[in-house]
Design an enzyme around this catalytic site. Structure first.
Site, PDB file in Angstrom:
ATOM      1  N   TYR A  28       0.827  -1.209   0.000  1.00  0.00           N
ATOM      2  CA  TYR A  28       0.000   0.000   0.000  1.00  0.00           C
ATOM      3  C   TYR A  28       0.865   1.266   0.000  1.00  0.00           C
ATOM      4  O   TYR A  28       0.560   2.241  -0.685  1.00  0.00           O
ATOM      5  CB  TYR A  28      -0.928  -0.008   1.213  1.00  0.00           C
ATOM      6  CG  TYR A  28      -1.745   1.246   1.375  1.00  0.00           C
ATOM      7  CD1 TYR A  28      -2.852   1.474   0.564  1.00  0.00           C
ATOM      8  CD2 TYR A  28      -1.417   2.207   2.330  1.00  0.00           C
ATOM      9  CE1 TYR A  28      -3.617   2.634   0.696  1.00  0.00           C
ATOM     10  CE2 TYR A  28      -2.160   3.357   2.467  1.00  0.00           C
ATOM     11  CZ  TYR A  28      -3.257   3.576   1.654  1.00  0.00           C
ATOM     12  OH  TYR A  28      -3.997   4.727   1.782  1.00  0.00           O
ATOM     13  N   GLU A  29       1.961   1.225   0.771  1.00  0.00           N
ATOM     14  CA  GLU A  29       2.837   2.395   0.887  1.00  0.00           C
ATOM     15  C   GLU A  29       3.894   2.461  -0.214  1.00  0.00           C
ATOM     16  O   GLU A  29       4.744   3.343  -0.200  1.00  0.00           O
ATOM     17  CB  GLU A  29       3.511   2.409   2.260  1.00  0.00           C
ATOM     18  CG  GLU A  29       2.534   2.652   3.386  1.00  0.00           C
ATOM     19  CD  GLU A  29       3.176   2.714   4.762  1.00  0.00           C
ATOM     20  OE1 GLU A  29       4.335   2.249   4.926  1.00  0.00           O
ATOM     21  OE2 GLU A  29       2.517   3.231   5.677  1.00  0.00           O
ATOM     22  N   GLU A  86       4.179   1.899  15.213  1.00  0.00           N
ATOM     23  CA  GLU A  86       5.008   1.709  14.020  1.00  0.00           C
ATOM     24  C   GLU A  86       4.144   1.429  12.797  1.00  0.00           C
ATOM     25  O   GLU A  86       4.366   2.000  11.742  1.00  0.00           O
ATOM     26  CB  GLU A  86       5.993   0.563  14.246  1.00  0.00           C
ATOM     27  CG  GLU A  86       6.893   0.271  13.076  1.00  0.00           C
ATOM     28  CD  GLU A  86       7.878   1.386  12.741  1.00  0.00           C
ATOM     29  OE1 GLU A  86       8.336   1.429  11.582  1.00  0.00           O
ATOM     30  OE2 GLU A  86       8.199   2.215  13.616  1.00  0.00           O
ATOM     31  N   VAL A  90      -5.491  -1.970   8.120  1.00  0.00           N
ATOM     32  CA  VAL A  90      -6.766  -2.681   8.038  1.00  0.00           C
ATOM     33  C   VAL A  90      -6.914  -3.150   6.594  1.00  0.00           C
ATOM     34  O   VAL A  90      -6.674  -2.373   5.657  1.00  0.00           O
ATOM     35  CB  VAL A  90      -7.950  -1.765   8.442  1.00  0.00           C
ATOM     36  CG1 VAL A  90      -9.281  -2.464   8.230  1.00  0.00           C
ATOM     37  CG2 VAL A  90      -7.802  -1.305   9.891  1.00  0.00           C
ATOM     38  N   GLY A  96     -13.513   1.603   6.412  1.00  0.00           N
ATOM     39  CA  GLY A  96     -14.757   2.362   6.451  1.00  0.00           C
ATOM     40  C   GLY A  96     -15.728   1.884   7.514  1.00  0.00           C
ATOM     41  O   GLY A  96     -16.863   2.336   7.571  1.00  0.00           O
ATOM     42  N   GLY A  98     -14.752   1.829  10.866  1.00  0.00           N
ATOM     43  CA  GLY A  98     -14.294   2.334  12.158  1.00  0.00           C
ATOM     44  C   GLY A  98     -13.218   1.475  12.801  1.00  0.00           C
ATOM     45  O   GLY A  98     -12.862   1.694  13.961  1.00  0.00           O
ATOM     46  N   GLY A 100      -9.935   1.194  12.090  1.00  0.00           N
ATOM     47  CA  GLY A 100      -8.715   1.949  12.379  1.00  0.00           C
ATOM     48  C   GLY A 100      -8.868   2.764  13.652  1.00  0.00           C
ATOM     49  O   GLY A 100      -7.961   2.805  14.495  1.00  0.00           O
ATOM     50  N   ASN A 127      -0.785  10.165   2.255  1.00  0.00           N
ATOM     51  CA  ASN A 127      -1.846   9.261   2.715  1.00  0.00           C
ATOM     52  C   ASN A 127      -2.981  10.059   3.367  1.00  0.00           C
ATOM     53  O   ASN A 127      -3.183  10.011   4.584  1.00  0.00           O
ATOM     54  CB  ASN A 127      -1.257   8.231   3.684  1.00  0.00           C
ATOM     55  CG  ASN A 127      -2.208   7.095   3.967  1.00  0.00           C
ATOM     56  OD1 ASN A 127      -3.399   7.161   3.636  1.00  0.00           O
ATOM     57  ND2 ASN A 127      -1.704   6.058   4.597  1.00  0.00           N
ATOM     58  N   TYR A 134      -6.688  10.509  11.477  1.00  0.00           N
ATOM     59  CA  TYR A 134      -5.919  10.917  12.658  1.00  0.00           C
ATOM     60  C   TYR A 134      -6.358  12.291  13.159  1.00  0.00           C
ATOM     61  O   TYR A 134      -6.520  12.493  14.369  1.00  0.00           O
ATOM     62  CB  TYR A 134      -4.427  10.913  12.352  1.00  0.00           C
ATOM     63  CG  TYR A 134      -3.898   9.567  11.890  1.00  0.00           C
ATOM     64  CD1 TYR A 134      -4.467   8.366  12.319  1.00  0.00           C
ATOM     65  CD2 TYR A 134      -2.844   9.492  11.006  1.00  0.00           C
ATOM     66  CE1 TYR A 134      -3.988   7.141  11.890  1.00  0.00           C
ATOM     67  CE2 TYR A 134      -2.344   8.271  10.579  1.00  0.00           C
ATOM     68  CZ  TYR A 134      -2.921   7.097  11.030  1.00  0.00           C
ATOM     69  OH  TYR A 134      -2.439   5.885  10.605  1.00  0.00           O
TER      70      TYR A 134
END
Length: 163
Positions: A28-29, A86, A90, A96, A98, A100, A127, A134
């Site tokens: 993903y990253e 770190e 999900v 979507g 909740g 996270g 991101n 956050y």
């Protein structure tokens, strides 16, 4: 959020699942080339004599669908420990819901129970979905700080430097 969710602590038997989540996060990253953790390194560092980090899972109907890997830090200014997140991930098909937020809330609870003064993490600047999550939970970006890192040969060279 589903009533069939729970938070569980990782055990040594979960190493393949932990590695799966790490690889999915790296994909993903766009950092797959950096994900070189092995079952042996995870066993030694998460479940060995000296545990360097901990892992919790979020399960839906007994299926592990999210995880968070974290460790203790220390703030000299606060004179207190902190928790450093770190990795949090999900699975895409479970986003979507909740989950996270639930993982972060659980980490905050752990931090409070352990008398930590802070919970911190880094997020890639592109991101936006994570940044929005956050911020909605009350986090504050530390824009005045820049992360520095030494790895590989540079780390070895630094370790061998003398005055």
């Amino acid at each position: 959020m589903s009533n069939n969710i729970q938070i569980t602590w990782a055990t040594e038997n979960d190493i393949p699942t932990i590695l799966h989540f790490i690889k999915e996060l790296a994909k993903y990253e766009k950092l797959e080339h950096e994900a070189i953790a092995t079952a042996e390194s995870m066993k030694k560092n998460l479940f060995g004599d000296r545990k360097f980090a901990e892992v919790i899972f979020l399960e839906e109907s007994s299926k592990k669908v999210g995880f968070a890997l974290f460790f203790h830090s220390f703030s000299t200014f606060l004179g207190a420990p902190g928790l450093y997140l770190e990795d949090l991930f999900v699975l895409p098909e479970y986003r979507g819901k909740g989950y996270g937020k639930k993982l972060l809330s659980t980490l905050a609870k752990i931090a409070v129970e352990r008398e930590c003064g802070r919970l911190e993490w880094s997020v890639l600047d592109w991101n936006q979905p994570a940044i929005d999550l956050y911020l909605s939970m009350g986090s504050k970006p530390m824009d005045e700080w820049t992360v520095h890192r030494v790895t590989g040969e540079a780390l070895k060279n630094l370790a061998h430097q003398t005055i």
